[in-house]
Design a protein around this motif. Structure first.
Motif, PDB file in Angstrom:
ATOM      1  N   PHE A  74     -56.032  54.426  39.967  1.00 31.65           N
ATOM      2  CA  PHE A  74     -55.133  54.346  41.119  1.00 31.65           C
ATOM      3  C   PHE A  74     -54.220  55.566  41.153  1.00 31.65           C
ATOM      4  CE2 PHE A  74     -52.546  52.260  37.838  1.00 31.65           C
ATOM      5  CZ  PHE A  74     -51.285  52.816  38.041  1.00 31.65           C
ATOM      6  N   GLY A  75     -53.849  55.930  42.355  1.00 30.99           N
ATOM      7  CA  GLY A  75     -52.836  56.960  42.552  1.00 30.99           C
ATOM      8  C   GLY A  75     -51.543  56.290  42.986  1.00 30.99           C
ATOM      9  N   ALA A  76     -50.425  57.010  42.828  1.00 31.81           N
ATOM     10  CA  ALA A  76     -49.126  56.457  43.200  1.00 31.81           C
ATOM     11  C   ALA A  76     -48.343  57.506  43.974  1.00 31.81           C
ATOM     12  CB  ALA A  76     -48.352  56.026  41.960  1.00 31.81           C
ATOM     13  N   SER A  77     -47.714  57.080  45.065  1.00 30.81           N
ATOM     14  CA  SER A  77     -46.992  58.027  45.910  1.00 30.81           C
ATOM     15  C   SER A  77     -45.792  57.355  46.557  1.00 30.81           C
ATOM     16  CB  SER A  77     -47.915  58.565  47.014  1.00 30.81           C
ATOM     17  OG  SER A  77     -47.209  59.392  47.917  1.00 30.81           O
ATOM     18  N   ASP A  78     -44.692  58.093  46.611  1.00 33.37           N
ATOM     19  CA  ASP A  78     -43.525  57.608  47.347  1.00 33.37           C
ATOM     20  C   ASP A  78     -43.623  57.965  48.825  1.00 33.37           C
ATOM     21  OD1 ASP A  78     -42.474  56.785  44.897  1.00 33.37           O
ATOM     22  OD2 ASP A  78     -41.529  58.729  44.571  1.00 33.37           O
ATOM     23  N   LYS A  79     -44.478  58.920  49.142  1.00 38.46           N
ATOM     24  CA  LYS A  79     -44.737  59.249  50.543  1.00 38.46           C
ATOM     25  C   LYS A  79     -45.928  58.420  51.001  1.00 38.46           C
ATOM     26  CE  LYS A  79     -46.263  62.860  53.724  1.00 38.46           C
ATOM     27  NZ  LYS A  79     -46.770  64.240  53.888  1.00 38.46           N
ATOM     28  N   PRO A  80     -45.737  57.513  51.949  1.00 43.15           N
ATOM     29  CA  PRO A  80     -46.886  56.739  52.417  1.00 43.15           C
ATOM     30  C   PRO A  80     -47.862  57.609  53.185  1.00 43.15           C
ATOM     31  CG  PRO A  80     -44.971  56.320  53.807  1.00 43.15           C
ATOM     32  CD  PRO A  80     -44.493  57.175  52.671  1.00 43.15           C
ATOM     33  N   LEU A  81     -49.143  57.404  52.945  1.00 43.42           N
ATOM     34  CA  LEU A  81     -50.154  58.129  53.705  1.00 43.42           C
ATOM     35  C   LEU A  81     -50.303  57.496  55.086  1.00 43.42           C
ATOM     36  CD1 LEU A  81     -53.007  58.877  51.144  1.00 43.42           C
ATOM     37  CD2 LEU A  81     -50.933  60.168  51.641  1.00 43.42           C
ATOM     38  N   LYS A  82     -50.609  58.329  56.059  1.00 41.33           N
ATOM     39  CA  LYS A  82     -50.825  57.848  57.425  1.00 41.33           C
ATOM     40  C   LYS A  82     -52.181  57.153  57.520  1.00 41.33           C
ATOM     41  CE  LYS A  82     -47.989  61.516  59.443  1.00 41.33           C
ATOM     42  NZ  LYS A  82     -47.959  62.701  60.346  1.00 41.33           N
ATOM     43  N   GLY A  83     -52.336  56.363  58.578  1.00 42.61           N
ATOM     44  CA  GLY A  83     -53.566  55.606  58.755  1.00 42.61           C
ATOM     45  C   GLY A  83     -54.812  56.468  58.730  1.00 42.61           C
ATOM     46  N   GLU A  84     -54.749  57.635  59.392  1.00 42.66           N
ATOM     47  CA  GLU A  84     -55.931  58.502  59.445  1.00 42.66           C
ATOM     48  C   GLU A  84     -56.264  59.089  58.066  1.00 42.66           C
ATOM     49  OE1 GLU A  84     -52.500  60.887  61.482  1.00 42.66           O
ATOM     50  OE2 GLU A  84     -53.199  58.797  61.346  1.00 42.66           O
ATOM     51  N   GLU A  85     -55.235  59.324  57.250  1.00 46.23           N
ATOM     52  CA  GLU A  85     -55.470  59.828  55.887  1.00 46.23           C
ATOM     53  C   GLU A  85     -56.115  58.755  55.028  1.00 46.23           C
ATOM     54  OE1 GLU A  85     -51.984  62.829  54.699  1.00 46.23           O
ATOM     55  OE2 GLU A  85     -51.200  60.951  55.539  1.00 46.23           O
ATOM     56  N   LEU A  86     -55.652  57.514  55.176  1.00 43.90           N
ATOM     57  CA  LEU A  86     -56.239  56.408  54.424  1.00 43.90           C
ATOM     58  C   LEU A  86     -57.702  56.210  54.817  1.00 43.90           C
ATOM     59  CD1 LEU A  86     -53.271  53.871  54.682  1.00 43.90           C
ATOM     60  CD2 LEU A  86     -53.937  55.174  52.650  1.00 43.90           C
ATOM     61  N   ASP A  87     -57.975  56.245  56.110  1.00 42.78           N
ATOM     62  CA  ASP A  87     -59.344  56.049  56.595  1.00 42.78           C
ATOM     63  C   ASP A  87     -60.266  57.185  56.141  1.00 42.78           C
ATOM     64  OD1 ASP A  87     -58.524  53.745  57.859  1.00 42.78           O
ATOM     65  OD2 ASP A  87     -58.295  54.680  59.832  1.00 42.78           O
ATOM     66  N   LYS A  88     -59.765  58.409  56.213  1.00 43.12           N
ATOM     67  CA  LYS A  88     -60.574  59.577  55.846  1.00 43.12           C
ATOM     68  C   LYS A  88     -61.040  59.499  54.397  1.00 43.12           C
ATOM     69  CE  LYS A  88     -60.215  64.589  55.193  1.00 43.12           C
ATOM     70  NZ  LYS A  88     -59.304  65.768  55.247  1.00 43.12           N
ATOM     71  N   ASN A  89     -60.157  59.042  53.507  1.00 43.95           N
ATOM     72  CA  ASN A  89     -60.464  59.014  52.085  1.00 43.95           C
ATOM     73  C   ASN A  89     -60.880  57.636  51.577  1.00 43.95           C
ATOM     74  OD1 ASN A  89     -59.732  61.837  51.039  1.00 43.95           O
ATOM     75  ND2 ASN A  89     -57.924  61.305  52.230  1.00 43.95           N
TER      76      ASN A  89
END
Length: 346
Positions: A74-89
């Protein structure tokens, strides 16, 4: 005979060790913001289950890169990824806890909570326009407080950082000048100051530098006994970084409307709201190559939601509301094995 028996015993022991089931550690990497609570949870969880957590506190940018490259569970981020970034990856995103980012300083004779700052003044400090602690703008916010004439030594994150994203997101909301000249991202070009790696690095740099100012997650300020500042919030009220203030900032968040529950909680309205509050997030592949490893990771976070609230509060993090935890567990149904079956229910 005795030697033969010992040799046989050693061989059998080696075979048993090789064939005994071994519980592998969970691998994760990313945000330094939640590291104290992940470490605390991991310690308790390993004592209860035997499963450890190998978490690399390398910053949100590194965590995003590592999960995209599939080098961690798993990765961890305080910056939420946008919907298109989540879908792309092909990623599922979910929050774990919330906390507050605080300005910290190294000033002789000034104790934690004595100093008061507001967003526009901090923006001018990070733009290099306010350079001394006894500047009239700071003095106006602190009547009766004896401010030193020390030069301000600005400290910022040198690595790709979700903490920097949240910090600059807030400053961009309260200062049009900051927004146009620097903007908001995990890594930005500050015109002044020195960089340090991780919340740990910023905390250490501030501790060692007279006149320094930096920004860290509140647990780091508290653990290192740093002089944190109170702040004037969106409603013009002076607030301290306490759990109730972080909760107030999150009270009106619309988690369901944001892709991956990726809400941003900076400059929230409310008399009691801490102005730089944020959730921290986990990123996992929807269809991971190692379903067994992901199952162990989900079991860990499932345990943390059920058993980790007290530890989170002791470190001044805010546990998620039950309704958000229910949303998270519903989202886990998207994480499937090779037969498209939800991994955690296997």
């Amino acid at each position: 005979m005795k030697q033969s028996f010992l040799a046989l015993f050693a061989a059998l022991a080696a075979t048993a060790a090789a064939t005994a089931p071994v519980k592998a550690d969970i691998s994760g990497a990313g945000a330094t913001f939640p590291y104290p609570i992940y470490a605390k949870w991991a310690d308790t969880y390993k004592k209860e289950t035997g499963v450890g957590l190998n978490y690399q506190s390398i910053g949100s940018g590194g965590g995003i890169k590592q999960i995209e490259a599939n080098t961690v569970t798993f990765g961890a981020s305080d910056k939420p990824l946008k919907g298109e970034e989540l879908d792309k990856n092909g990623l599922v995103q979910f929050p774990t806890v919330m906390g507050g980012i605080v300005p910290v300083a190294n000033l002789d004779g000034i104790k934690p909570g004595d100093l008061v700052l507001d967003g526009p003044t901090i923006a001018k400090i990070y733009l290099g326009e306010i350079t001394a602690w006894n500047d009239p703008a700071i003095a106006k916010l602190n009547p009766g407080l004896k401010l030193p004439d020390d030069a301000i030594a600005v400290v910022f994150r040198s690595d790709g950082s979700g903490t920097t994203f949240v910090w600059t997101n807030y400053l961009s909301k309260v200062s049009a000048d900051f927004k146009s000249k620097i903007g908001s991202n995990t890594s930005v070009q500050f015109p002044v100051g020195i960089g340090a790696k991780g919340n740990e690095g910023v905390a250490n740099n501030v501790m060692q530098t007279k006149g320094a100012i930096g920004y860290v997650e509140y647990a780091y300020a508290k653990q290192n006994k740093l002089t944190y500042s109170k702040m004037i919030n969106h409603d013009g009220k002076t607030v301290a970084p306490v759990i109730s203030a972080f909760q107030a900032a999150a009270a009106s968040a619309d988690w369901a409307a944001a892709p991956g529950m990726g809400v941003i909680l900076t400059d929230q309205a409310g008399a009691e709201s801490w102005p730089i509050t944020n959730p921290t997030f986990i990123l996992i592949h929807k269809k991971p190559t190692d379903a067994a490893a992901v199952k162990e990771a989900l079991k860990f976070f499932d345990w943390a939601y059920a058993n980790g609230d007290k530890a989170a509060e002791e470190l001044d993090y805010v546990p998620l509301p039950d309704s958000v935890v229910a949303m998270v567990k519903k989202a886990w149904a998207e994480i499937v094995d090779g037969e498209n079956k939800p991994i955690l229910s296997n």
